[in-house]
Design a protein around this motif. Structure first.
Motif, PDB file in Angstrom:
ATOM      1  N   HIS A   9      -8.278  33.255  43.840  1.00 36.02           N
ATOM      2  CA  HIS A   9      -7.194  33.840  43.042  1.00 36.02           C
ATOM      3  C   HIS A   9      -7.695  35.085  42.314  1.00 36.02           C
ATOM      4  CE1 HIS A   9      -5.115  29.769  42.805  1.00 36.02           C
ATOM      5  NE2 HIS A   9      -6.372  29.373  42.933  1.00 36.02           N
ATOM      6  N   ASP A  42      -1.949  36.863  45.185  1.00 38.74           N
ATOM      7  CA  ASP A  42      -3.382  36.889  44.871  1.00 38.74           C
ATOM      8  C   ASP A  42      -4.201  36.168  45.943  1.00 38.74           C
ATOM      9  OD1 ASP A  42      -2.171  34.441  43.890  1.00 38.74           O
ATOM     10  OD2 ASP A  42      -3.980  34.048  42.733  1.00 38.74           O
ATOM     11  N   GLU A  88     -10.892  31.686  39.886  1.00 36.38           N
ATOM     12  CA  GLU A  88     -10.077  32.755  39.308  1.00 36.38           C
ATOM     13  C   GLU A  88     -10.972  33.970  39.077  1.00 36.38           C
ATOM     14  OE1 GLU A  88      -7.004  33.340  38.781  1.00 36.38           O
ATOM     15  OE2 GLU A  88      -5.940  31.413  38.706  1.00 36.38           O
ATOM     16  N   HIS A 138      -4.779  32.336  47.571  1.00 36.24           N
ATOM     17  CA  HIS A 138      -3.553  31.716  47.067  1.00 36.24           C
ATOM     18  C   HIS A 138      -2.330  32.272  47.796  1.00 36.24           C
ATOM     19  CE1 HIS A 138      -1.399  30.165  43.178  1.00 36.24           C
ATOM     20  NE2 HIS A 138      -1.241  29.370  44.201  1.00 36.24           N
ATOM     21  N   HIS A 147      -4.700  25.039  39.353  1.00 32.93           N
ATOM     22  CA  HIS A 147      -4.809  26.405  39.901  1.00 32.93           C
ATOM     23  C   HIS A 147      -3.931  26.641  41.121  1.00 32.93           C
ATOM     24  CE1 HIS A 147      -7.316  25.597  43.561  1.00 32.93           C
ATOM     25  NE2 HIS A 147      -7.593  24.500  42.894  1.00 32.93           N
TER      26      HIS A 147
HETATM   27 ZN   LIG Z   1      -3.327  32.162  42.146  1.00 33.28          ZN
END
Ligand SMILES: [Zn+2]
Length: 240
Positions: free
Chosen positions: A49, A177, A128, A168, A92
């Motif tokens: 992500h 993303d 992330e 993602h 997530h």
């Molecule tokens: Zn994401």
């Protein structure tokens, strides 16, 4: 399908891959298992992500008013390095396309995501990456390299190939993303997995996402009368 790595095994795998790992206080017991009544695992892959913001490590740990943390397993700062955020089930992935999850499990090419009905938080590790995801916000080479090593370390620990890695945007319709090309990213993970852990292998810079030509063609067919400057299918043609 595999049993999730313990906190100790995760740390060992990441460090063996050559990463410097920072630990957020409390990360080893920070998860959503008890609160959701669903335990993490079996695991089938890793999900990449971008955060869509900056300086959001604490946000990823604590969560938002509408989504409790942890929001990932690890947060990768633009210059702040890799931080452990959660261990277990984390918020997530949200809902994902079951066909994509099945392809990840079987390490087959990913089909187009057109549904979001399967729980992705059950079975995916999440990273992330601190990046706005727009306006051409760059991924410094060192940051991108760490993302590749994070994914490779987990794949290596489970005996997975790069085909267990997804973005993602490949799992859930509407997501954009991460804002780099995932085929390039998987190629870098594959290259890393081909060498001994901890060996230095240069990684090419983050690749720009490829334009979705199918949407361009559709736009040309459906918007013949649009004025100059009219934006058609922004998500498919402009991901910056
Ligand atoms: Zn994401």
């Amino acid at each position: 399908m595999a049993t999730p790595l313990s906190a100790a095994k995760m740390l060992a795998a990441l460090k063996a891959e050559g990463l410097t790992v920072h630990e957020h206080a409390g990360w080893k017991t920070h998860n959503r298992d008890a609160a959701s009544g669903k335990s993490f695992g079996p695991v089938i892959g890793v999900l990449i992500h971008h955060t869509g913001g900056h300086n959001d490590k604490e946000l990823c740990y604590k969560g938002r008013s509408d989504l409790p943390g942890p929001l990932c397993h690890a947060w990768l700062g633009k210059t702040a390095g890799l931080w452990m955020i959660g261990n277990g089930r984390t918020n997530h992935a949200g809902y994902a396309d079951i066909d994509v999850l099945n392809a990840l499990r079987e390490e087959k090419p990913l089909p187009h995501d057109d549904a979001a009905t399967a729980d992705g938080n059950d079975c995916l590790y999440g990273l992330e990456i601190e990046n706005l995801g727009k306006s051409g916000d760059p991924y410094p080479n060192a940051q991108y390299r760490q993302a590749v090593l994070w994914a490779a370390a987990i794949c290596r620990a489970h005996g997975w190939s790069e085909k267990s890695v997804a973005g993602h945007k490949e799992c859930q319709p509407g997501k954009i993303d991460p804002s780099f090309d995932m085929d390039d990213f998987r190629a870098a993970v594959k290259k890393q997995l081909a060498v001994e852990p901890g060996k230095t292998e240069p990684t090419k810079p983050a690749g720009k996402p490829r334009v979705d030509l199918s949407r361009l063609v559709k736009a040309a067919k459906t918007d013949p009368g649009a004025k100059q400057g009219h934006v058609s299918y922004m998500a498919g043609t402009n991901l910056t």
